[in-house]
Design an enzyme around this catalytic site. Structure first.
Site, PDB file in Angstrom:
ATOM      1  CB  SER A   7      -0.851  -0.022   1.273  1.00  0.00           C
ATOM      2  OG  SER A   7      -1.478   1.215   1.466  1.00  0.00           O
TER       3      SER A   7
ATOM      4  CE1 TYR B 227      -3.857  -2.734   5.579  1.00  0.00           C
ATOM      5  CE2 TYR B 227      -3.312  -0.459   5.044  1.00  0.00           C
ATOM      6  CZ  TYR B 227      -3.622  -1.740   4.637  1.00  0.00           C
ATOM      7  OH  TYR B 227      -3.681  -2.040   3.293  1.00  0.00           O
TER       8      TYR B 227
ATOM      9  CE  LYS C 266      -1.516  -4.771   3.515  1.00  0.00           C
ATOM     10  NZ  LYS C 266      -1.810  -6.027   2.832  1.00  0.00           N
TER      11      LYS C 266
END
Ligand code: NAD
Ligand code: WQD
Length: 341
Positions: free
Chosen positions: A124, A148, A152
């Protein structure tokens, strides 16, 4: 090629499964449906006229993964399965680290045992450190502001180290910008549970009357109209990016990272205005305060993907807004609108 797609019932996964089937690949999906509906896969089969294999289990479960790999010659894994809500990750960091890293580690271990070495990973743009100059290239400094994002970045690290340790691996890390839109058929699309966090589903549900009013999160950013600017990318373009990454992995080993974005930013007010114009609907909105953690402007430098993958986005903002609305209008309650649901 036989491709194992984790999280294939979700938003980006379902569109990618469709493009894989259309291109003649065999598709096996592992998804425990924690954030999706099996109807998405039925529709992928209906649109493509082809069937896929569906296994419903947690992609962190190595024993069950082993059984899927034992059924034969998987050539590549595309790993979408994961939790993705930034705010929720701040409240539930352990769930995010366990799921996003746990699934990635389980897949890597099983792949190594089974001799499968092509891995495409959903990363992302959130991995870029805030304050990077725009457009942001793959070489920009990294760093996250929420759990989050860290999951990643940690998965990127794990996969980079794995590829460095074993020259048979071919890992492609894809950093998505803001995926929106839906397949042009209007039969598959984004189906968030509860009140959406992301802009486009909020807009479509407000235009439907399902939500009363959209709150624009801040109009005092250093952008032309003061509202946040993002690089929105049509989910079908994004799905096609995975096919280009798959082709790339056939002729390259090691680990490579690519931005998947259009290279063009749009503000919140521009998106609302394009959406209203192309669809002939109104989106009631009010201006609210900034959302904590947001930055003013993010858009990609997509030139590396163009040069090395031969991929670039084809669909513009009007198609994104039109397709998002076609999906929402035809499926006012997402996949639950379906009679058999
Ligand atoms: P999604 O929630 O629609 O799809 C994820 C799918 O994974 C769901 O079907 C869910 O049921 C499944 N899943 C989650 N954990 C699982 C597990 N342990 N085992 C099996 N299945 C599991 O999300 P999406 O928008 O399609 O995103 C796909 C991937 O792309 C995610 O990894 C996400 O972090 C990443 N990503 C998404 C965006 C975005 O804005 N949508 C942007 C950048 C990156
Ligand atoms: C876009 C713009 C908001 C909702 C997030 C994740 C990122 C990635 C994509 C997974 C911003 C504004 C939004 C609303 C608004 N996901 N907005 N009113 O924040 O760029 O990225 O999704 O990897 O990690 O952080 O996307 O769609 O939430 O917001 O004004 O009700 O719309 O402030 O400017 P974002 P978004």
């Amino acid at each position: 090629m036989k491709v194992l797609v984790t999280g294939g019932a979700g938003f980006i996964g379902s569109h990618t499964c469709l493009e894989l089937l259309k291109a003649g690949h065999e598709v096996s999906v592992v998804d425990d449906l924690r954030n999706s509906h099996p109807e998405s896969l039925k529709r992928v089969e209906a649109i493509s006229g082809k069937s896929l294999r569906f296994y419903r289990f947690d992609a962190a479960d190595e024993a069950q993964l082993e059984e899927v790999f034992a059924q034969g010659e998987i050539g590549c894994v595309i790993h979408f399965a994961g939790l993705k809500a930034v705010g929720e990750s701040v409240r539930l960091p352990l769930e995010y680290y366990a799921n996003n890293i746990g699934t990635t580690l389980a897949l890597c271990r099983v792949m190594k045992r089974r001799g499968v070495f092509r891995f495409i990973f959903s990363s992302s743009a959130t991995v870029y450190a805030p304050g990077s100059p725009m457009p942001v290239a793959e070489t920009a400094p990294l760093g996250c502001t929420n759990p989050y994002g860290w999951t990643k970045l940690m998965c990127e690290r794990i996969l980079t180290d794995l590829a460095a340790s074993d020259p048979r691996f071919s890992v492609v890390l894809l950093r998505y910008f803001n995926p929106i839109g839906a397949h042009a058929s209007g039969r598959i699309g984004e189906d968030p549970a509860g009140i959406p966090n992301n802009l486009l589903p909020f807009i479509t549900q407000t235009a439907m009357g399902r939500l009363r009013v959209l709150q624009v999160h801040g109009n005092d950013y250093d952008t032309p109209d003061g509202t946040g600017v993002r690089d929105y990318i049509h989910v079908t373009d994004l799905a096609r990016g995975h096919l280009s990454a798959l082709d790339y992995s056939l002729t390259h080993t090691g680990c490579e990272v690519f931005n998947l974005g259009t290279g063009r930013g749009y503000s919140v007010l521009e998106i609302i205005s394009v959406f209203e114009r192309v669809n002939g609907v109104k989106v009631p909105y009010t201006i609210g305060p900034r959302r904590p953690g947001d930055v003013g402007t993010v858009y990609a430098d997509p030139s590396k993907a163009k040069d090395l993958l031969g991929w670039q986005a084809q669909l513009g903002i009007e198609e994104m807004c039109r397709d998002a609305w076609r999906w929402q209008k035809g499926n006012p309650n997402g996949y639950l609108s379906h009679k058999g649901a």
